[in-house]
Enzyme design. Structure first.
Site, short mmCIF file in Angstrom:
data_model
loop_
_atom_site.label_atom_id
_atom_site.label_comp_id
_atom_site.label_asym_id
_atom_site.label_seq_id
_atom_site.Cartn_x
_atom_site.Cartn_y
_atom_site.Cartn_z
N SER B 157 0.85 -1.20 0.00
CA SER B 157 0.00 0.00 0.00
C SER B 157 0.89 1.26 0.00
O SER B 157 1.80 1.36 -0.82
CB SER B 157 -0.96 -0.05 1.19
OG SER B 157 -1.99 0.89 1.05
N ARG B 227 -11.99 6.54 9.57
CA ARG B 227 -11.63 5.13 9.63
C ARG B 227 -12.72 4.24 9.04
O ARG B 227 -12.43 3.23 8.40
CB ARG B 227 -11.38 4.75 11.09
CG ARG B 227 -10.91 3.32 11.30
CD ARG B 227 -9.58 3.04 10.63
NE ARG B 227 -8.97 1.82 11.15
CZ ARG B 227 -7.81 1.34 10.75
NH1 ARG B 227 -7.12 1.98 9.82
NH2 ARG B 227 -7.30 0.25 11.26
N ASP B 322 -8.79 -6.38 -4.87
CA ASP B 322 -8.40 -5.08 -4.30
C ASP B 322 -8.98 -3.98 -5.20
O ASP B 322 -8.63 -3.87 -6.36
CB ASP B 322 -6.87 -4.99 -4.27
CG ASP B 322 -6.36 -3.71 -3.63
OD1 ASP B 322 -7.17 -2.82 -3.30
OD2 ASP B 322 -5.13 -3.60 -3.44
N HIS B 355 -8.12 -5.08 -0.51
CA HIS B 355 -6.82 -4.46 -0.26
C HIS B 355 -6.13 -5.07 0.97
O HIS B 355 -4.91 -5.22 0.99
CB HIS B 355 -7.03 -2.96 -0.05
CG HIS B 355 -5.77 -2.16 0.02
ND1 HIS B 355 -4.88 -2.09 -1.03
CD2 HIS B 355 -5.24 -1.38 1.00
CE1 HIS B 355 -3.86 -1.32 -0.68
NE2 HIS B 355 -4.05 -0.88 0.54
N ASP B 356 -6.92 -5.41 1.97
CA ASP B 356 -6.38 -6.00 3.20
C ASP B 356 -5.60 -7.29 2.96
O ASP B 356 -4.85 -7.72 3.84
CB ASP B 356 -7.52 -6.31 4.19
CG ASP B 356 -7.69 -5.20 5.21
OD1 ASP B 356 -6.93 -4.22 5.15
OD2 ASP B 356 -8.59 -5.33 6.07
#
Lengths: 385, 385
Positions: B157, B227, B322, B355-356
């Site tokens: 990232s 967040r 992602d 993405h994680d």
């Protein structure tokens, strides 16, 4: 009102109000002691009241779908590209009704209206609305206007969900349903975006648990954020990139928190404009109606079963770059309709504009939607509707 | 610290601090009168200082990448799955350095540190950081540790962007670069999400233009919203659906604004937890570093040209679902490397986790990353690195 648009425009229109004094029971278990609906009509109802088309609006929409309210209006109604003489919903043939949903902030009874029990505005005490409630209220308006059965009911996004609910609730009351850029239920990600928008509004100190009017303030910060989040989901990544890219607001980087990129400026502007013209309690209520919509839930999550009693023909339209309600979501609906052996046409329109595409001019979309509506007019003339 | 992980864990680690007293000039035009970097190391530096691997962290990351700080820690460092004996970054072979970025809130000099000019914390006066600044500061740390050239620099990232900047700024100082789940620049949509997060923080009345510490408050509402928005973009629509679907928090609908669906509960929890453990000024600064990163911009937007002086081998890894930094973005980088005739391996890992995924165990990812690192160790042993 630009002169050049007159020939294909419904022209000047005046909203009307229908008042209902009966107790109205809601899905949430509460009830409204009567209510008002504000609506507009375009075209003329025929003698047999068989040419009526109901237009359902989306999250931040309202009854002003076509034409102009004043000669100096800069913009026409939100779906003017698709409603008017010679347009897909041809007002030379159809009598079009467009209604502001219950709970809205454009004239129909909603959080800003007076709660007869208290003598002050409902505010956050206004009950949660569902798509089923809206359909029931729209049916009362149809009764009032002498319309037993709609030639068609049409709408995009949250409007498309109302269209889908109609033949489930009232199978006999419509001949055709056009469900555009919608989904048979929200995904976890859809709900997540709504929840962030709601938290943005509800955590604004000027929200006051929904009693902002009584405090003489508006939760503008929260509503602005909610709209900014919404806007990102309405546009495709591609269209946002094509429109703004990484273009800077000024000639060089300023290395600070003022607007640096054009896309930031656009979002802030959209958010600011929305924060003063839309009611926060209505916004919350509309997002909840989206979350709750799930007609299959009462049928063991079998959408085909939920649709089994429907009697109308369906048109389903999705847009290739719509990631809010992606084409896959429309296909779920189409597959359920096919499984339930219902007549359905489906087209996935190639468009770069994401979810917003349902509001924008597009040759393929106009052709498919127009053909569907022309066939309805032909059925109407042949007495086969 | 669970006993079972000991054999493949780096075990207990203690952060260290390096102090730099030289004036440090930044891309934004400002400078820092010296600074501190907090870092951890795993494994042992060999006699020729040729086995060092630098790990760069992402938006909300820090120096604690592997192992445990205390015997009773429930969780190890953020990339423990990939750093340790027998893991892709094998600490039996490599000396690993993980540093908290300048501007961070985990010990390195940042907005919470004391501004020597005022004697109080920097707060919003802390200068905007860029990826280039971080790379320069990491090079100073390498000098301090006696490392002239890294065997590899790796990160995911925003960490991957630092890895990409390294061979552009210091072609001679690394032999290999592993750029994971990253992008050579943010899209308009990426910037838009960052901007909503920033507006959420900056419009929180307790933000006080960044001087919240002086007011004895924290802009928790804004940080929570930021967040929550971030989390939606870290997960794929599929994984969010698989994890939460439309599951309700309680047995039946409550038709109100309390948590209704599990996904709402999850997001609120994640947001709340983050809002007290992360610094808002650091969050803003990190998102700006993301926005500004664009190594091609100084080369007429020709990324291949920007990469023309690099001397290292590249591994690029993307993840199929992602959508924050989609596989297409990694391919842009790979295509530019190919065009610049640089040695590059690329793999698009099939994963449902969005993405994680770059943080999570995955056989294909471990195999590809592990093979890349084993080849580096082999080169090291053969003196061909």
């Amino acid at each position: 009102m630009p002169d050049t648009t007159l020939s294909s425009s419904v022209g000047l229109v005046t909203p009307q109000t229908a008042t209902f004094e009966t107790d109205f029971h809601l899905a949430c278990g509460k009830h409204l002691p009567g209510f008002e609906l504000v609506y507009e009509t375009y075209g003329k109802l025929n003698d047999t009241a068989s040419n009526a088309v109901l237009v359902c609006h989306a999250l931040s929409g309202h009854h002003h779908a076509a034409g102009y309210h004043h000669l100096d209006d800069r913009k026409p109604g939100w779906w003017d590209s698709y409603i008017g003489p010679g347009k897909p919903i041809d007002t030379r043939h159809f009598f079009v009704i467009s209604v502001n949903n219950l709970g809205g902030c454009h004239g129909s009874t909603g959080p800003q209206s007076i709660n007869p029990d208290t003598g002050t505005s409902w505010g956050p005490d206004f009950p949660i609305m569902t798509v089923e409630d809206w359909v029931k209220s729209q049916a009362l308006l149809a009764d009032r206007l002498g319309i037993t059965r709609f030639a068609a009911i049409v709408g995009g996004s949250l409007g498309g969900m109302q269209v889908l609910q109609w033949p489930i609730t009232y199978p006999e009351r419509l001949a055709n349903a056009a469900i555009i850029a919608a989904t048979p239920k929200l995904s976890a990600q859809n709900i997540a975006f709504n929840e962030v928008a709601r938290q943005a509004i509800r955590s604004d100190p000027e929200f006051h648990d929904g009693w902002y009017e009584q405090h003489g303030v508006l939760p503008k910060r929260g509503l602005k954020l909610a709209r900014m989040i919404g806007h990102i989901t309405y546009l495709s990544e591609h269209s946002m990139g094509a429109k703004f890219g990484r273009d800077l607001r000024t000639d060089s980087l300023n290395y600070g928190y003022d607007v640096e990129f054009q896309v930031e400026s656009y979002l802030r502007y959209q958010g600011d404009a929305f924060s003063t013209r839309f009611d926060a309690n209505t916004y919350l209520l509309m997002t909840k109606a989206l979350d709750y919509f799930d007609p299959a839930s009462g049928h063991n999550n079998d959408l085909a079963k939920a649709l089994s009693n429907t009697l109308c023909r369906f048109l389903v339209v999705s847009f290739s770059t719509d990631w809010r309600f992606a084409p896959e979501r429309s296909r779920e609906l189409v597959n359920a309709l096919v499984k339930a052996k219902k007549p359905v046409s489906y087209t996935n329109v190639d468009s770069p504009y994401g979810h917003d595409a349902f509001l924008l001019p597009n040759d393929h979309y106009e052709a498919a939607f127009g053909a569907f509506m022309r066939r309805i007019y032909s059925d109407l003339n042949q007495g086969t509707l």
